[in-house]
Motif scaffolding. Structure first.
Motif, PDB file in Angstrom:
ATOM      1  N   THR A   1       0.833  -1.206   0.000  1.00  0.00           N
ATOM      2  CA  THR A   1       0.000   0.000   0.000  1.00  0.00           C
ATOM      3  C   THR A   1       0.868   1.257   0.000  1.00  0.00           C
ATOM      4  O   THR A   1       0.574   2.225  -0.725  1.00  0.00           O
ATOM      5  N   ALA A   2       1.939   1.239   0.778  1.00  0.00           N
ATOM      6  CA  ALA A   2       2.828   2.407   0.840  1.00  0.00           C
ATOM      7  C   ALA A   2       3.474   2.665  -0.520  1.00  0.00           C
ATOM      8  O   ALA A   2       3.534   3.819  -0.981  1.00  0.00           O
ATOM      9  N   VAL A   3       3.937   1.606  -1.179  1.00  0.00           N
ATOM     10  CA  VAL A   3       4.559   1.766  -2.502  1.00  0.00           C
ATOM     11  C   VAL A   3       3.539   2.250  -3.520  1.00  0.00           C
ATOM     12  O   VAL A   3       3.825   3.141  -4.338  1.00  0.00           O
ATOM     13  N   THR A   4       2.328   1.695  -3.465  1.00  0.00           N
ATOM     14  CA  THR A   4       1.273   2.116  -4.390  1.00  0.00           C
ATOM     15  C   THR A   4       0.935   3.588  -4.202  1.00  0.00           C
ATOM     16  O   THR A   4       0.785   4.330  -5.177  1.00  0.00           O
TER      17      THR A   4
ATOM     18  N   MET B   1       1.331   6.780  -6.793  1.00  0.00           N
ATOM     19  CA  MET B   1       0.180   7.615  -7.144  1.00  0.00           C
ATOM     20  C   MET B   1       0.419   9.067  -6.740  1.00  0.00           C
ATOM     21  O   MET B   1      -0.519   9.865  -6.711  1.00  0.00           O
ATOM     22  N   HIS B   2       1.661   9.404  -6.390  1.00  0.00           N
ATOM     23  CA  HIS B   2       2.058  10.758  -5.997  1.00  0.00           C
ATOM     24  C   HIS B   2       1.360  11.224  -4.728  1.00  0.00           C
ATOM     25  O   HIS B   2       1.086  12.409  -4.558  1.00  0.00           O
ATOM     26  N   ARG B   3       1.064  10.278  -3.828  1.00  0.00           N
ATOM     27  CA  ARG B   3       0.529  10.620  -2.504  1.00  0.00           C
ATOM     28  C   ARG B   3       1.598  10.269  -1.480  1.00  0.00           C
ATOM     29  O   ARG B   3       1.457   9.353  -0.682  1.00  0.00           O
ATOM     30  N   LYS B   4       2.702  11.014  -1.563  1.00  0.00           N
ATOM     31  CA  LYS B   4       3.902  10.722  -0.798  1.00  0.00           C
ATOM     32  C   LYS B   4       3.645  10.696   0.714  1.00  0.00           C
ATOM     33  O   LYS B   4       4.081   9.777   1.413  1.00  0.00           O
ATOM     34  N   ASN B   5       2.951  11.681   1.228  1.00  0.00           N
ATOM     35  CA  ASN B   5       2.727  11.767   2.674  1.00  0.00           C
ATOM     36  C   ASN B   5       1.866  10.607   3.184  1.00  0.00           C
ATOM     37  O   ASN B   5       2.142  10.044   4.239  1.00  0.00           O
TER      38      ASN B   5
END
Length: 90
Positions: A33-36, A40-44
């Motif tokens: 999930t963190a990598v996905t 998806m450019h949702r770094k935080n």
């Protein structure tokens, strides 16, 4: 010191109900999930989910160590007596 023992006992009782594979699967899901999210450019959000990996792994490790300690205690009380053929005597 007393509060730490109570907290450890409470954690052991709660994690004892969960199978060991569940911790490993939860770590894998968190990592994926963190990598996905990072892709998806949702770094935080990805970083937040990634921070759950270490505590889940520690709970899994605590679960495994506790289970091994319990098994060692069980084996101490239920040792089989050695047979003559086991010790090499005739």
């Amino acid at each position: 010191m007393k509060k730490e023992k109570e907290f450890k006992h409470m954690l052991e009782k709660k994690t004892d109900k969960i199978p060991a594979k569940a911790f490993l699967c939860a770590v894998g899901v968190c990592a994926a999930t963190a990598v996905t999210m990072k892709c998806m450019h949702r770094k935080n959000a990805g970083m937040m989910v990634g921070h759950f990996i270490a505590p889940i792994m520690l709970l899994g490790l605590l679960h495994k160590v506790e289970k091994q300690e319990r098994m060692m205690k069980l084996h101490k009380f239920h040792k089989r007596p050695k047979r003559q053929s086991d010790c090499g005597c005739r």
